[in-house]
Scaffold this motif. Sequence first.
Motif, PDB file in Angstrom:
ATOM      1  N   ALA A  94     -47.413 -64.996  10.951  1.00  0.00           N
ATOM      2  CA  ALA A  94     -48.819 -65.225  10.617  1.00  0.00           C
ATOM      3  C   ALA A  94     -49.750 -65.026  11.805  1.00  0.00           C
ATOM      4  O   ALA A  94     -50.954 -65.223  11.679  1.00  0.00           O
ATOM      5  CB  ALA A  94     -48.979 -66.646  10.071  1.00  0.00           C
ATOM      6  N   GLY A  95     -49.188 -64.663  12.950  1.00  0.00           N
ATOM      7  CA  GLY A  95     -50.006 -64.433  14.140  1.00  0.00           C
ATOM      8  C   GLY A  95     -50.463 -65.716  14.801  1.00  0.00           C
ATOM      9  O   GLY A  95     -51.355 -65.705  15.639  1.00  0.00           O
ATOM     10  N   LEU A  96     -49.866 -66.840  14.429  1.00  0.00           N
ATOM     11  CA  LEU A  96     -50.260 -68.123  15.015  1.00  0.00           C
ATOM     12  C   LEU A  96     -49.487 -68.420  16.291  1.00  0.00           C
ATOM     13  O   LEU A  96     -49.882 -69.270  17.077  1.00  0.00           O
ATOM     14  CB  LEU A  96     -50.033 -69.258  14.013  1.00  0.00           C
ATOM     15  N   LEU A  97     -48.382 -67.724  16.474  1.00  0.00           N
ATOM     16  CA  LEU A  97     -47.514 -67.968  17.623  1.00  0.00           C
ATOM     17  C   LEU A  97     -47.124 -66.611  18.226  1.00  0.00           C
ATOM     18  O   LEU A  97     -46.828 -65.673  17.484  1.00  0.00           O
ATOM     19  CB  LEU A  97     -46.275 -68.705  17.123  1.00  0.00           C
ATOM     20  N   THR A  98     -47.164 -66.537  19.550  1.00  0.00           N
ATOM     21  CA  THR A  98     -46.830 -65.275  20.205  1.00  0.00           C
ATOM     22  C   THR A  98     -45.328 -65.202  20.450  1.00  0.00           C
ATOM     23  O   THR A  98     -44.756 -66.108  21.063  1.00  0.00           O
ATOM     24  CB  THR A  98     -47.569 -65.172  21.560  1.00  0.00           C
ATOM     25  N   PRO A  99     -44.674 -64.141  19.992  1.00  0.00           N
ATOM     26  CA  PRO A  99     -43.223 -64.045  20.221  1.00  0.00           C
ATOM     27  C   PRO A  99     -42.905 -63.838  21.709  1.00  0.00           C
ATOM     28  O   PRO A  99     -43.717 -63.272  22.439  1.00  0.00           O
ATOM     29  CB  PRO A  99     -42.816 -62.784  19.436  1.00  0.00           C
ATOM     30  N   THR A 100     -41.738 -64.307  22.119  1.00  0.00           N
ATOM     31  CA  THR A 100     -41.285 -64.026  23.486  1.00  0.00           C
ATOM     32  C   THR A 100     -40.912 -62.543  23.581  1.00  0.00           C
ATOM     33  O   THR A 100     -41.216 -61.873  24.562  1.00  0.00           O
ATOM     34  CB  THR A 100     -40.062 -64.908  23.827  1.00  0.00           C
ATOM     35  N   SER A 101     -40.275 -62.041  22.549  1.00  0.00           N
ATOM     36  CA  SER A 101     -39.993 -60.605  22.454  1.00  0.00           C
ATOM     37  C   SER A 101     -39.817 -60.244  20.983  1.00  0.00           C
ATOM     38  O   SER A 101     -39.720 -61.113  20.123  1.00  0.00           O
ATOM     39  CB  SER A 101     -38.739 -60.243  23.257  1.00  0.00           C
ATOM     40  N   GLY A 102     -39.772 -58.955  20.728  1.00  0.00           N
ATOM     41  CA  GLY A 102     -39.639 -58.490  19.354  1.00  0.00           C
ATOM     42  C   GLY A 102     -40.981 -58.176  18.730  1.00  0.00           C
ATOM     43  O   GLY A 102     -42.035 -58.318  19.374  1.00  0.00           O
ATOM     44  N   GLN A 103     -40.947 -57.787  17.479  1.00  0.00           N
ATOM     45  CA  GLN A 103     -42.153 -57.277  16.841  1.00  0.00           C
ATOM     46  C   GLN A 103     -42.212 -57.703  15.364  1.00  0.00           C
ATOM     47  O   GLN A 103     -41.183 -57.767  14.696  1.00  0.00           O
ATOM     48  CB  GLN A 103     -42.116 -55.751  16.917  1.00  0.00           C
ATOM     49  N   VAL A 104     -43.436 -57.957  14.905  1.00  0.00           N
ATOM     50  CA  VAL A 104     -43.660 -58.207  13.474  1.00  0.00           C
ATOM     51  C   VAL A 104     -44.703 -57.205  12.994  1.00  0.00           C
ATOM     52  O   VAL A 104     -45.765 -57.068  13.602  1.00  0.00           O
ATOM     53  CB  VAL A 104     -44.202 -59.634  13.222  1.00  0.00           C
ATOM     54  N   ARG A 105     -44.390 -56.494  11.922  1.00  0.00           N
ATOM     55  CA  ARG A 105     -45.368 -55.573  11.321  1.00  0.00           C
ATOM     56  C   ARG A 105     -45.604 -55.990   9.869  1.00  0.00           C
ATOM     57  O   ARG A 105     -44.652 -56.211   9.118  1.00  0.00           O
ATOM     58  CB  ARG A 105     -44.877 -54.128  11.392  1.00  0.00           C
ATOM     59  N   LEU A 106     -46.869 -56.081   9.512  1.00  0.00           N
ATOM     60  CA  LEU A 106     -47.248 -56.393   8.132  1.00  0.00           C
ATOM     61  C   LEU A 106     -47.931 -55.160   7.555  1.00  0.00           C
ATOM     62  O   LEU A 106     -48.961 -54.720   8.084  1.00  0.00           O
ATOM     63  CB  LEU A 106     -48.200 -57.594   8.092  1.00  0.00           C
TER      64      LEU A 106
END
Lengths: 254, 304
Positions: free
Chosen positions: B50-62
């Motif tokens: 949901a973009g509320l938390l920044t990942p340490t690594s990796g990727q999310v695509r919506l």
Amino acid sequence: MHEVLRAEIGKGLRVQLAHPVGHVITLLISTMMYLGLQFVLGQGELRQDLLPQTLVAIGGYWFLQYAGLVMVADLIEEKRAGTFAQSQMSPAPPWLPMLGRLLTASIFGLAVAAVAALVPMLVAQIAIPLRWAALLPAVLLGVNALAFTFLLASLALVSPMIGALQSLFTSLVLLLNGSFLPLELYPDWLATAARVLPTTLGIEALTQTLFEGRTLTQLWTGGVLPWLLAHTLALTAVAGLLFARNHRRALESS
Amino acid sequence: MIEIDALTKVYGAAQVRAVDEVSLHVGTGTVFGFLGPNGAGKTTTIKMLAGLLTPTSGQVRLGGFDVARQRSAAMAQFGAVLEGSRNVYWSLSAWQNLMYFGRLKGLRKARVAERAQDLLTDLGLWERRHDKVGGFSRGMQQKVAIAAALIADPPIVLLDEPTLGLDVEATRTVKNWIAEQARELGTTILLTTHQLDVAQELCDRVAVMRQGRLVADLPTRELLARFRERDRYEIRLEGAAPPGFDAVTREGVTTINVRVSDPREVYDVVERLRAQGAVLESLTQVQPDLEDVFLALVSEPSHA
């Protein structure tokens, strides 16, 4: 972008007006507090020589106090209810809903400040001359107060102590911004310290144009206007940095 | 479409890996069940999604947009109902909430009004659209929250415990509605729930997280089939239990669970029962439900 801003302001006004009792009580307090304060300071009488300048200052105080209160209370409630996180899951940049909240808070601040100034003007027959030159200092006073409100809001995103901090700062403002006595009656060291607080420089600029007839050029060369601008920019910069830092943390804890 | 690639979140100096190299691809129009016990890393994953938390690594695509780098476009693809929060303003009416959230998503007022009317009518809230949400029942509030998440018609919707605390009727409405959104409108729905019967009924595909890692990610039927116990049968008899069997009798029906090494051994068991005069009511191979599968997955190392 305008749609988002309008939606945010509209929502903010509706949410605030859904509970009008608090606002009505504040309006009553704001109208009574000033005259009561001046009556005590004047040892049983209202000193007409001090009233106009202090009235302008109390208007500045109420704008700062109430805009800050509305803004911080609104943010804390939204964080608790989860609507803050919802508002951030939108295509709009994160600062835009914040700007909308700030503008909503300023509407309430302005309303209370206007009533707090107008009622004593009518009751105690206080005359305040209106001058075009006062318009810019008045606007800058408002922006200065809102910059401080933005700073408080940025702290409110993460700090559980924000209520205490807010009370401390607004009390200092009430004590030192000229609401009790005009700034020129303070000792130099105290007047200098008071100018560090929000609204003081704006009130100084405003009273100089209203009551001493100074022009904007004179305000600039006299140093009040540059200091007011610098103070406002510094507050905005600090608030912006805090917002950038705390916004992410607030979302993570939401 | 939701694409999650090697998503990792590490917390604090202790380097706790709340989410560890999680990868998921959820196709358009899928109802995707995202399950796991408390502390498995579901909420952290959802927050990164949901973009509320920044990942340490990796990727999310919506919908093809990177949440970190193309946040605005990614959020335009997305609506969410988060668990444990109100999600909507209780001091506003249902109508005012939908108008606000629709415009926040960048829609024009007229378009939002049209969509809000459809949603409120579908959810049976149209008559009470001007009432404050704070005065609604829990089920009605949840419906408003779901409508707010869908007001901009996003292709991807996250529903975190959407039926928690709802009565039977409200649960049924919400479940039907989720199914309709996915099947008829092609909305991709990511559903997290501890109500595994709801997940089993609705989800085309299920992923299970445990200790920050995915331990399963399969179509629901396939997942259930993998855990089917070929050696367990349930025999139901009319009347009392015959001697020599480990049976439970309740309300005039006896249930016997038998475990066999060869399915043909079932005939022998039935023959023994017949010899004792038992009347067979049913004989079924035991099918696991999602709860059985879930418990097996979270109590053992990775299965899929």
